[in-house]
Enzyme design. Structure first.
Site, PDB file in Angstrom:
ATOM      1  N   LYS A 182      33.561  37.776  33.166  1.00  0.00           N
ATOM      2  CA  LYS A 182      33.406  38.885  34.113  1.00  0.00           C
ATOM      3  C   LYS A 182      34.758  39.585  34.242  1.00  0.00           C
ATOM      4  O   LYS A 182      35.695  39.045  34.833  1.00  0.00           O
ATOM      5  CB  LYS A 182      32.962  38.412  35.495  1.00  0.00           C
ATOM      6  CG  LYS A 182      32.521  39.621  36.340  1.00  0.00           C
ATOM      7  CD  LYS A 182      32.544  39.364  37.819  1.00  0.00           C
ATOM      8  CE  LYS A 182      33.878  39.617  38.454  1.00  0.00           C
ATOM      9  NZ  LYS A 182      34.373  40.998  38.347  1.00  0.00           N
ATOM     10  N   GLU A 258      45.346  31.152  37.449  1.00  0.00           N
ATOM     11  CA  GLU A 258      46.607  31.900  37.268  1.00  0.00           C
ATOM     12  C   GLU A 258      46.669  32.912  38.405  1.00  0.00           C
ATOM     13  O   GLU A 258      45.906  33.875  38.412  1.00  0.00           O
ATOM     14  CB  GLU A 258      46.622  32.614  35.917  1.00  0.00           C
ATOM     15  CG  GLU A 258      46.542  31.691  34.711  1.00  0.00           C
ATOM     16  CD  GLU A 258      47.748  30.795  34.554  1.00  0.00           C
ATOM     17  OE1 GLU A 258      48.791  31.058  35.190  1.00  0.00           O
ATOM     18  OE2 GLU A 258      47.646  29.807  33.814  1.00  0.00           O
ATOM     19  N   CYS A 293      51.785  39.996  37.594  1.00  0.00           N
ATOM     20  CA  CYS A 293      51.878  38.740  38.359  1.00  0.00           C
ATOM     21  C   CYS A 293      53.312  38.237  38.397  1.00  0.00           C
ATOM     22  O   CYS A 293      53.778  37.750  39.418  1.00  0.00           O
ATOM     23  CB  CYS A 293      50.946  37.695  37.763  1.00  0.00           C
ATOM     24  SG  CYS A 293      51.206  37.427  36.010  1.00  0.00           S
ATOM     25  N   GLU A 392      53.376  39.001  48.383  1.00  0.00           N
ATOM     26  CA  GLU A 392      53.241  39.715  47.114  1.00  0.00           C
ATOM     27  C   GLU A 392      52.848  41.161  47.415  1.00  0.00           C
ATOM     28  O   GLU A 392      51.862  41.406  48.115  1.00  0.00           O
ATOM     29  CB  GLU A 392      52.161  39.053  46.245  1.00  0.00           C
ATOM     30  CG  GLU A 392      52.052  39.692  44.877  1.00  0.00           C
ATOM     31  CD  GLU A 392      50.973  39.065  43.987  1.00  0.00           C
ATOM     32  OE1 GLU A 392      49.853  38.831  44.466  1.00  0.00           O
ATOM     33  OE2 GLU A 392      51.267  38.833  42.797  1.00  0.00           O
TER      34      GLU A 392
HETATM   35  P1  NAD Z   1      41.390  39.604  42.631  1.00  0.00           P
HETATM   36  O1  NAD Z   1      41.537  38.179  43.012  1.00  0.00           O
HETATM   37  O2  NAD Z   1      41.027  40.580  43.681  1.00  0.00           O
HETATM   38  O3  NAD Z   1      40.236  39.744  41.513  1.00  0.00           O
HETATM   39  C1  NAD Z   1      40.318  39.075  40.275  1.00  0.00           C
HETATM   40  C2  NAD Z   1      38.922  38.886  39.712  1.00  0.00           C
HETATM   41  O4  NAD Z   1      38.195  37.999  40.568  1.00  0.00           O
HETATM   42  C3  NAD Z   1      38.092  40.174  39.634  1.00  0.00           C
HETATM   43  O5  NAD Z   1      37.340  40.147  38.443  1.00  0.00           O
HETATM   44  C4  NAD Z   1      37.175  40.050  40.850  1.00  0.00           C
HETATM   45  O6  NAD Z   1      35.967  40.742  40.714  1.00  0.00           O
HETATM   46  C5  NAD Z   1      36.934  38.555  40.881  1.00  0.00           C
HETATM   47  N1  NAD Z   1      36.529  37.999  42.196  1.00  0.00           N
HETATM   48  C6  NAD Z   1      36.855  38.448  43.432  1.00  0.00           C
HETATM   49  N2  NAD Z   1      36.304  37.648  44.384  1.00  0.00           N
HETATM   50  C7  NAD Z   1      35.627  36.667  43.718  1.00  0.00           C
HETATM   51  C8  NAD Z   1      34.865  35.528  44.138  1.00  0.00           C
HETATM   52  N3  NAD Z   1      34.694  35.237  45.431  1.00  0.00           N
HETATM   53  N4  NAD Z   1      34.336  34.736  43.197  1.00  0.00           N
HETATM   54  C9  NAD Z   1      34.514  35.000  41.888  1.00  0.00           C
HETATM   55  N5  NAD Z   1      35.211  36.065  41.416  1.00  0.00           N
HETATM   56  C10 NAD Z   1      35.780  36.889  42.320  1.00  0.00           C
HETATM   57  O7  NAD Z   1      42.716  40.007  41.875  1.00  0.00           O
HETATM   58  P2  NAD Z   1      43.110  41.426  41.251  1.00  0.00           P
HETATM   59  O8  NAD Z   1      43.422  42.370  42.355  1.00  0.00           O
HETATM   60  O9  NAD Z   1      42.110  41.836  40.215  1.00  0.00           O
HETATM   61  O10 NAD Z   1      44.466  41.055  40.447  1.00  0.00           O
HETATM   62  C11 NAD Z   1      45.720  41.043  41.041  1.00  0.00           C
HETATM   63  C12 NAD Z   1      46.153  39.628  41.341  1.00  0.00           C
HETATM   64  O11 NAD Z   1      46.096  38.851  40.151  1.00  0.00           O
HETATM   65  C13 NAD Z   1      47.601  39.538  41.810  1.00  0.00           C
HETATM   66  O12 NAD Z   1      47.693  38.615  42.876  1.00  0.00           O
HETATM   67  C14 NAD Z   1      48.327  39.013  40.584  1.00  0.00           C
HETATM   68  O13 NAD Z   1      49.529  38.330  40.864  1.00  0.00           O
HETATM   69  C15 NAD Z   1      47.299  38.121  39.983  1.00  0.00           C
HETATM   70  N6  NAD Z   1      47.554  37.890  38.552  1.00  0.00           N
HETATM   71  C16 NAD Z   1      48.040  36.671  38.153  1.00  0.00           C
HETATM   72  C17 NAD Z   1      48.343  36.448  36.800  1.00  0.00           C
HETATM   73  C18 NAD Z   1      48.909  35.130  36.325  1.00  0.00           C
HETATM   74  O14 NAD Z   1      48.940  34.899  35.109  1.00  0.00           O
HETATM   75  N7  NAD Z   1      49.368  34.258  37.204  1.00  0.00           N
HETATM   76  C19 NAD Z   1      48.139  37.478  35.877  1.00  0.00           C
HETATM   77  C20 NAD Z   1      47.642  38.697  36.324  1.00  0.00           C
HETATM   78  C21 NAD Z   1      47.349  38.890  37.668  1.00  0.00           C
END
Ligand code: NAD
Length: 491
Positions: A182, A258, A293, A392
């Site tokens: 997804k 991650e 991230c 963050e």
């Molecule tokens: P997010 O957590 O809002 O969403 C990430 C994904 O999770 C999306 O596909 C979303 O639809 C899905 N999602 C949301 N709620 C869910 C649930 N309850 N159950 C299952 N899936 C769900 O994050 P974002 O805004 O897309 O990304 C930014 C964040 O990602 C930042 O905090 C960033 O630091 C982190 N990030 C971490 C890494 C790493 O390697 N550590 C890499 C990239 C981004």
């Protein structure tokens, strides 16, 4: 890569299940281009029934195709062909750029080739890691056999749509699993192209599926599905916690997380070539407009060079050009949405009200259209309790804290909850290694900041920045489960 016309980009907006496009049902969500906030497509939201259809399809492909059972080198051959198709696809970079925050120069020069090479990297493990013979009694043979899990649920964020997805699906598929991915609802379309190319490369239909939708409905149903044996997730710490809880409630599924970060960059007065350090520090927070991230969002600098370094960073910021992701000259990314830009600005302004000094930035850059571009920003005079230092931001905002000695630098570098990455700039090897040992972070870069193209180096966070690794041998092994077999052959 040349500029392109965003209105000419066609997207395939449905799901991709069992090797076919599946149209969405019910009302679609608007999908907007971050560069100008224009709606350019609708996105179907897969409900629990459709998620079930995708997972059952994946399970049946896993059981009936030869993906998991064939000679691993055959699987690797398909993956390499897939990587070649990704790399040579004429439209993938523009498809990625139009709907994300990735300028075309980056999408074409890094995201697409990095995705392809990552898949090649994981393909190389297919016939290299297979278990062990254990030291048992001599009249028995004890083995551990590496086997795929079955169907892995993968959930990706929006900040590097292709690359983040490839870090999930590459090792899972190379290890012989089927995958249901997804992508983020904000950047959903390039994943479908990946899936089309996988089938074109010879991957059995149903082994790699893409379902579209939001997190609350589609993501949650995927994580909870009983046929999902493992979940691999990249996104925010908050969502990661919710996913971990859902995995615990629905079968104690293993999970790779991650998550977010608040990574420090420590600069000592003896750092070699301060001008170069300034450019690195600037790149580490302004790249993708800080929506990374591992963004190096906290500068911790020794007093003697603080002023000169901040001037150098400000000058590197001023060389960036905000522009639509489809313009070849654009180097400063848009913020993913105007609402997110307002959230970033709120954090900056509240920190200023709390006593921080706005050295540069702190406002939107003027760019035609309704997109939001936030100027790279420096906050000085901060303290560790301020929101901008603690939380963050996921935007181009650098806070600056000054130290006098190594112990103070390490104390400031430590974050109470995050531990994703850190950078240390110094000419003193002993100090560099003490800092590498002393900082509680999943990755420490010395005299550089940011990933190299060494796929062999795993990436992942400590503390609330996550668990498990992407990339490296560790990521491949995390997509296998090890079965013990003991054979007695005494007469
Ligand atoms: P997010 O957590 O809002 O969403 C990430 C994904 O999770 C999306 O596909 C979303 O639809 C899905 N999602 C949301 N709620 C869910 C649930 N309850 N159950 C299952 N899936 C769900 O994050 P974002 O805004 O897309 O990304 C930014 C964040 O990602 C930042 O905090 C960033 O630091 C982190 N990030 C971490 C890494 C790493 O390697 N550590 C890499 C990239 C981004």
């Amino acid at each position: 890569m040349q500029s392109f016309n965003p209105d000419e980009i066609q997207v395939s907006s449905g799901h991709y299940i069992g090797g076919r496009h599946v149209a969405g049902q019910g009302p679609a969500m608007d999908v907007r281009r971050p560069s100008d906030n224009a709606v350019y497509a609708g996105l179907p939201v897969a409900d629990a029934d459709l998620v079930d259809q995708a997972v059952q399809n994946a399970w049946s492909a896993f059981k009936t195709s030869t993906w998991a059972t064939q000679a691993p080198r055959e699987r690797a051959r398909v993956l390499r062909r897939w990587a070649d198709l990704i790399e040579s696809d004429p439209g993938l970079a523009a498809l990625e750029a139009v709907g994300s925050t990735r300028p075309i120069v980056n999408a074409a020069g890094w995201d697409v080739p990095f995705t392809a090479e990552g898949i090649r990297f994981f393909a190389e493990f297919a016939d290299k890691i297979g278990g062990d013979v254990a030291a048992t009694r001599s009249d028995s043979l004890g083995m551990t056999i590496a086997e795929p899990y079955g169907v892995i649920g993968a959930i990706a964020p929006w900040n590097f749509p292709l690359v983040m997805a490839s870090w999930k699906i590459g090792p899972a598929l190379a290890a012989g699993n089927a995958v249901v991915l997804k992508p983020s609802e904000l950047t959903p379309f390039s994943a479908v192209r990946l899936a089309e190319l996988a089938v074109q490369a010879g991957m059995p239909p149903g082994i790699f599926n893409v379902i579209q939708g939001d997190g609350r409905i589609t993501g949650d149903a995927l994580v909870r599905h009983p046929r999902i044996s493992k979940v691999t997730f990249t996104g925010s710490t908050r969502t990661g916690s919710a996913i971990m809880a859902a995995c615990a409630q629905t079968g104690t599924k293993p999970v790779t997380l991650e998550l977010g970060g608040k990574s420090p960059q420590l600069v000592f007065a003896d750092a070699p070539d301060l001008d170069k350090v300034a450019r690195m520090v600037a790149g580490a927070i302004a790249g993708n407009a800080g929506q990374v991230c591992v963004a190096g969002s906290r500068l911790i600098v020794q007093r003697a060079v603080a002023e000169r370094l901040v001037d150098g960073i400000a000058s590197a910021f001023s060389a960036l050009r905000a522009g639509h992701t489809w313009e070849a000259g654009a180097t400063l990314s848009p913020i993913i949405s105007p609402a997110d830009a307002a959230r970033i600005d709120g954090m900056v302004q509240r920190s200023v009200q709390a006593g921080a000094t706005l050295a540069v930035g702190g406002r939107l850059a003027p760019v035609a259209g309704e997109g939001a571009f936030y100027l790279p920003t420096i906050l000085t005079g901060v303290d560790a309790n301020m929101e901008a230092v603690r939380d963050e931001i996921f935007g181009p905002v650098l806070t600056v804290q000054v130290f006098d000695d190594e112990d103070e630098a390490l104390a400031l570098g430590d974050h109470p909850s995050y531990g994703l990455a850190a950078g240390v700039h110094t000419a003193d090897v002993g100090r560099a290694l003490r800092c590498a040992r002393g900082l509680e972070a999943g990755t420490v870069w010395i005299n550089r900041y940011g990933r190299s193209d060494d796929y062999v180096l795993p990436t992942g966070g400590f503390k609330r920045s996550g668990m498990g690794k992407d990339l490296g041998r560790q990521a491949y092994e995390a997509n296998l489960r090890f079965k013990t077999v003991l054979v007695d052959f005494a007469r």
